[in-house]
Design a protein around this motif. Structure first.
Motif, PDB file in Angstrom:
ATOM      1  N   VAL A 304       0.847  -1.193   0.000  1.00 46.26           N
ATOM      2  CA  VAL A 304       0.000   0.000   0.000  1.00 46.26           C
ATOM      3  C   VAL A 304       0.881   1.240   0.000  1.00 46.26           C
ATOM      4  CG1 VAL A 304      -1.725   1.303   1.283  1.00 46.26           C
ATOM      5  CG2 VAL A 304      -1.857  -1.207   1.206  1.00 46.26           C
ATOM      6  N   VAL A 307      -2.997   5.306   2.376  1.00 49.93           N
ATOM      7  CA  VAL A 307      -4.341   5.019   2.869  1.00 49.93           C
ATOM      8  C   VAL A 307      -5.134   6.320   2.807  1.00 49.93           C
ATOM      9  CG1 VAL A 307      -5.742   4.218   4.798  1.00 49.93           C
ATOM     10  CG2 VAL A 307      -3.492   3.189   4.380  1.00 49.93           C
ATOM     11  N   THR A 315     -12.528   3.744   3.649  1.00 53.80           N
ATOM     12  CA  THR A 315     -11.085   3.508   3.661  1.00 53.80           C
ATOM     13  C   THR A 315     -10.669   2.953   2.311  1.00 53.80           C
ATOM     14  OG1 THR A 315     -11.079   3.069   6.033  1.00 53.80           O
ATOM     15  CG2 THR A 315      -9.206   2.253   4.759  1.00 53.80           C
ATOM     16  N   LEU A 317      -7.374   2.132  -0.314  1.00 48.54           N
ATOM     17  CA  LEU A 317      -5.946   1.879  -0.412  1.00 48.54           C
ATOM     18  C   LEU A 317      -5.472   2.192  -1.819  1.00 48.54           C
ATOM     19  CD1 LEU A 317      -5.864  -1.616   1.361  1.00 48.54           C
ATOM     20  CD2 LEU A 317      -5.932   0.680   2.388  1.00 48.54           C
ATOM     21  N   ASP A 318      -4.381   2.922  -1.901  1.00 51.49           N
ATOM     22  CA  ASP A 318      -3.759   3.251  -3.193  1.00 51.49           C
ATOM     23  C   ASP A 318      -2.446   2.485  -3.279  1.00 51.49           C
ATOM     24  OD1 ASP A 318      -2.641   4.318  -5.469  1.00 51.49           O
ATOM     25  OD2 ASP A 318      -2.414   6.352  -4.669  1.00 51.49           O
ATOM     26  N   TYR A 387      -6.769   0.962  -6.909  1.00 50.98           N
ATOM     27  CA  TYR A 387      -7.345   1.311  -5.621  1.00 50.98           C
ATOM     28  C   TYR A 387      -8.229   0.174  -5.118  1.00 50.98           C
ATOM     29  CZ  TYR A 387      -5.930   5.956  -7.135  1.00 50.98           C
ATOM     30  OH  TYR A 387      -5.191   7.027  -7.584  1.00 50.98           O
ATOM     31  N   PRO A 399      -1.961  -0.970   7.121  1.00 48.36           N
ATOM     32  CA  PRO A 399      -1.780  -1.183   5.673  1.00 48.36           C
ATOM     33  C   PRO A 399      -0.786  -2.290   5.354  1.00 48.36           C
ATOM     34  CG  PRO A 399      -0.822   0.915   6.373  1.00 48.36           C
ATOM     35  CD  PRO A 399      -1.634   0.417   7.518  1.00 48.36           C
TER      36      PRO A 399
END
Length: 923
Positions: A304, A307, A315, A317-318, A387, A399
């Motif tokens: 991750v 975040v 929420t 995640l990228d 994502y 993460p």
């Protein structure tokens, strides 16, 4: 010192098993000798040895008796070169037959399946006497993973992949000797529907195409201690269980897994299977053949990167990169607690951009067993995403507990590019990632929405780039086999997608069906694969004959359904076929292209009568095309970039003079568009080459390095990490294109990378398989250097240039057993060099003389050709009137004979004054 390296049997490097009885052999040579060529090669296989005279070292015919099922040979090679030196023997390559004499195991499935595509656990008992070797052969209508005595047999994913199931099944071949023991053993299979039970279709007309229920077939070939062979098979004595942990699994929708339902030890001896049901046999299915395309495996893992808390409080995640694969999570919580994972390629206004998925849910659910930290990832689905939204995570989220697992067909990387232009480098990286994501058993159009299909037009335009970046020969040859099978069912018509699951869509389409002729031709050019050309020749010929018949007595393919120059940037969002270049022009140009390629293939294969016939036919189509669509002055009826690109690159021009006039007009159109791209899928791989071939290299350079929308670099400036389907899949304001069809991972427009390799850096095949290499780097003002390297079938080749003061330094590496034709910047003559490392220094062309000062009275062409002036004018106008600047950028035709003052007349005086001041400030 000379040595033989990389001895290989077609097509796979990741296994010693081969799919055919007489696999062709290839090898590379490493040597200190310059200008080295092979004089002869000795090939030894056990007690047999043969000598091959001459230079052949790529796809050399198997020189021994064909392998029988289960037979293996240790093969090694040594070579004698033009320097008189004979190498040592290569390391032996053990080549083992990975096919079976007869497939006798039925497919087995649940006797009373509960629901379409219901995942299963399948188990069978194998009682073994003393043995020395065991090889597992398995296939499925669906996707499977096998395990023996509790251990998975390999690291492959979604086996056996997707083929035209009704015509062709492939099987895996796996050495499982170390997983078995004397006595009772358990073979277990986790089975899901995958593509076999997936619902395909558009506009609410989706339904399963192949079947409703998955099934698996297993054969275990065991060599006993006395040397005899015994075959163990899946049959009705095997057992199935449909109340396991995988509650549901879908390629499009995702996977639901309940860890509480995992039967501990289910694939081991001693497990109580009293609640399991007897399997049902499926007797009729295509005889499976050994798969020769590369396996799908995990190739990367990403952590991750960030975040994000979305505006709605979710929420997200990228992972920093648009990938294809799945998430692996490690989670602790109470039994029965369910975590939900949603996937998307982009964010829109801070939330997951889900609209481009259409009906695909792309959502996974994991229900905890509640017995401490639990690690899970889905087994039978995949997602295209950058994502991921995490919902209902128990406790504090870390993460580090989520990883993006990347997988695709595990081809060997063979092509690289680097330059001084960072945005162009990122573009090339995006092309690579786009190919990785969409080469998953077959070349798909996209990996995320409710499609992920093998669209023929996409790979037709991208196959040269694919063949440079990766060792894609086995992958594409396998897909072509399905293409020919599907085509045969349609009397010569190549379907839009392969495998074909679109009911009622059987019309031929130009540029899409031409994959039948283009892709085999590319495999010959890039890999010297004459056999695949020969194998596909009937398909090539049938497609050419089909479209010639459609073109009728006028030899013009007109009036029928076409995709045309699909996704022309000026096409409306909801009508992507509405291109500037007329669809009939695209169609007839492709009649010529395919007939021409069939004529060339026939000549290569020695089919002399066909070669003459199709050559004559190609000449007739060219004449008809020019008569209908080209004026006496060389203008095209559709005065658009794609039309000229096709005419120039396909060879539809009558003379060099006409070709030049068309090139000049193409350059004028590109300039008039503000050096922005004006092509869809058809024209995109052609336009830069057409400009280069007609002396407009710098125009091609401006086109490549343009960052305004539409352009190759516009998505890069918007944060793209793969190639988009549309030039503007995301708009400047960060909103997703309003069209119903939008993908952010769609490799077709990345076909420009092939021009970057061949023209900008200057490395191309001059003879099939790079036996002769063309080194012709073409420096551009926007670059200080550009370089590329490619692992050819003969070894690593490289070419490139750098600017040093007022000179260019050109460097090249030519692999052993090849030669190169070299054209240096500014030179007219062609040099011929042998293998080794080479460097040349040449004077750079003097910079163009500075132009006269620019003003409002300057011609629009003078403004657009001076990039600095253009940018300063737009910036100055934007400061006083942003809408006026956008309108000028978007709507102006930068043509000769019109001044900037005239263009600004309808705008306010402050706009003209701002432009005037900006130009005056440059003096």
């Amino acid at each position: 010192m000379t040595s033989v390296t990389s001895l290989r049997a077609e097509y796979r490097d990741d296994t010693g098993f081969v799919a055919v009885a007489a696999p062709r052999l290839s090898w590379k040579t490493s040597t200190d000798s310059a200008d080295w060529t092979q004089v002869s090669a000795e090939i030894e296989g056990g007690a047999d040895a043969v000598t091959v005279e001459g230079r052949d070292s790529v796809l050399v015919d198997w020189p021994f008796a064909p392998l029988a099922a289960g037979e293996s040979r240790a093969v090694r090679v040594r070579v004698t070169g033009s320097d008189g030196e004979t190498s040592d023997w290569s390391e032996p390559l053990v080549v083992e037959a990975g096919f079976v004499d007869e497939w006798t195991a039925p497919l087995v499935r649940a006797a009373a399946p509960t629901g379409i595509g219901r995942p299963l656990l399948v188990r069978g008992t194998v009682d073994l006497p003393p043995f020395t070797r065991a090889v597992l052969f398995a296939t499925a209508q669906g996707v499977y993973q096998a395990e023996i005595n509790g251990t998975e047999v390999d690291d492959q994913i979604l086996k056996p992949g997707w083929t035209a199931y009704q015509h062709r099944l492939t099987h895996e071949t796996t050495d499982v000797t170390d997983l078995l023991h004397k006595g009772e053993n358990i073979v277990g299979v986790r089975l899901a529907g995958g593509w076999f039970t997936e619902s395909f279709g558009f506009n609410g007309n989706d339904s399963p195409f192949y079947g409703d229920h998955p099934a698996v077939s297993v054969q275990l070939r065991v060599t006993l201690a006395d040397g005899s062979v015994e075959i163990f098979r899946s049959d009705a004595a095997w057992q199935t269980f449909d109340d396991g942990p995988v509650i549901s699994s879908s390629i499009y929708d995702g996977e639901t897994f309940d860890a509480r339902k995992e039967p501990a030890g289910w694939s081991t001896v001693g497990f109580d299977a009293s609640g399991w049901a007897a399997a049902a046999e499926v007797a009729e299915f295509p005889t499976p053949s050994a798969r020769y395309s590369p396996a799908v495996r995990i190739t990367d893992e990403l952590q991750v990167r960030e975040v994000i808390t979305s505006p709605s409080g979710r929420t997200i995640l990228d992972f920093g990169q648009n990938v294809v694969g799945r998430l692996r999570i490690t989670v602790t919580g109470e039994a029965g607690h369910t975590v939900t994972l949603r996937h998307a390629e982009v964010l829109e206004h801070g939330e997951l951009g889900l609209r481009p998925l259409r009906r695909a849910k792309a959502t996974d659910h994991y229900t905890l067993a509640g017995d401490g930290p639990e690690t899970w990832e889905p087994s039978f689905t995949f997602h295209g995403f950058r994502y991921a939204e995490v919902e209902n995570w128990p406790g504090e989220f870390d993460p580090a507990d989520v990883t993006a697992v990347v997988f695709h067909s595990d081809m060997v990387r063979t092509g690289w590019f680097d330059s001084s232009h960072e945005l162009v480098n990122k573009l090339h990286e995006n092309v690579v990632w786009g190919m990785r994501g969409n080469f998953l058993y077959l070349p798909t159009d996209c990996p995320q929405r409710d499609e992920r299909l093998g669209w023929t037009g996409d790979i037709q335009v991208f196959s040269p780039t694919a063949s440079y970046l990766y060792e894609a020969d086995g992958f594409l040859a396998s897909w072509l086999e399905d293409l020919a099978l599907e085509q045969k069912q349609r009397d010569g018509v190549v379907p839009f997608i392969v495998p074909d699951v679109l009911r009622g869509f059987a019309a031929p389409a130009a540029a899409w069906g031409d994959a039948a002729t283009v892709v085999p031709s590319v495999l010959l050019e890039r890999f010297a694969d004459r056999r695949v050309l020969e194998t596909q020749y009937p398909s090539m010929r049938d497609w050419a004959d089909t479209i010639v018949k459609l073109s009728g007595e006028r030899h013009l393919w007109e009036g029928n359904f076409q995709f045309g120059d699909w996704l022309d940037p000026d096409a409306p969002a909801d009508f992507p076929a509405d291109a500037k270049t007329d669809a009939d022009i695209v169609a007839t140009a492709h009649v010529f292209l395919s007939v021409d390629l069939v004529a060339k293939a026939a000549a290569v294969l020695g089919y002399d009568e066909d070669a003459r016939s199709y050559r004559s036919l190609a000449d007739t189509v060219r004449t008809a095309f020019r008569r209908e669509y080209v004026t006496a002055s060389g203008r095209m009826v559709s005065d658009a970039q794609t039309a000229y690109g096709m005419a120039i690159q396909f060879g539809l021009t009558e003379s060099d003079d006409e070709k030049q006039r068309m090139g000049d007009r193409l350059a004028a159109l590109v300039r008039a568009a503000g050096y922005r791209i004006g092509t869809g899928f058809v024209g995109t791989p052609l336009v830069a080459d057409a400009l280069t071939a007609t002396g407009h290299l710098e125009v091609a350079g401006r086109l490549l390095t343009q960052t305004e929308n539409p352009s190759w670099l516009y998505p890069v400036t918007m944060g793209a990490t793969t190639i988009w389907e549309r030039w503007d899949s995301m708009l400047e304001d960060g909103s997703i294109n309003p069209g119903e069809m939008t993908s952010f991972n769609h490799y077709a427009l990345g076909a420009i990378a092939d021009w970057m390799h061949r023209s900008l850096a200057g490395l191309a095949p001059a003879q099939p398989g790079y036996r002769v290499i063309r080194i012709e780097p073409r420096p551009l003002p926007e670059f200080d250097y550009a370089t590329t390297s490619h692992e050819t079938p003969y070894g690593l080749a490289s070419a490139g240039w750098k600017r040093v003061g007022s000179q260019y330094v050109v460097d090249a590496v030519v692999p052993p057993n090849t030669t190169a034709e070299v054209v240096l910047p500014g030179a007219a003559e062609t040099l011929t060099v042998g293998s080794g490392t080479h460097s040349w220094t040449v004077d750079a062309a003097p910079a163009a003389a500075s132009t006269a000062p620019l003003s409002l009275d300057s011609d629009l062409t003078a403004i657009i050709d001076d990039r600095e002036a253009y940018e300063s004018v737009l910036a100055a106008i934007g400061e006083v009137d942003a809408d006026a600047a956008r309108a000028l950028r978007k709507n102006t035709k930068w043509v000769a004979g019109r001044s900037l003052h005239e263009e600004l007349m309808i705008m306010s005086g402050t706009v003209a004054e701002a432009a005037k001041t900006a130009l005056a400030g440059r003096r």
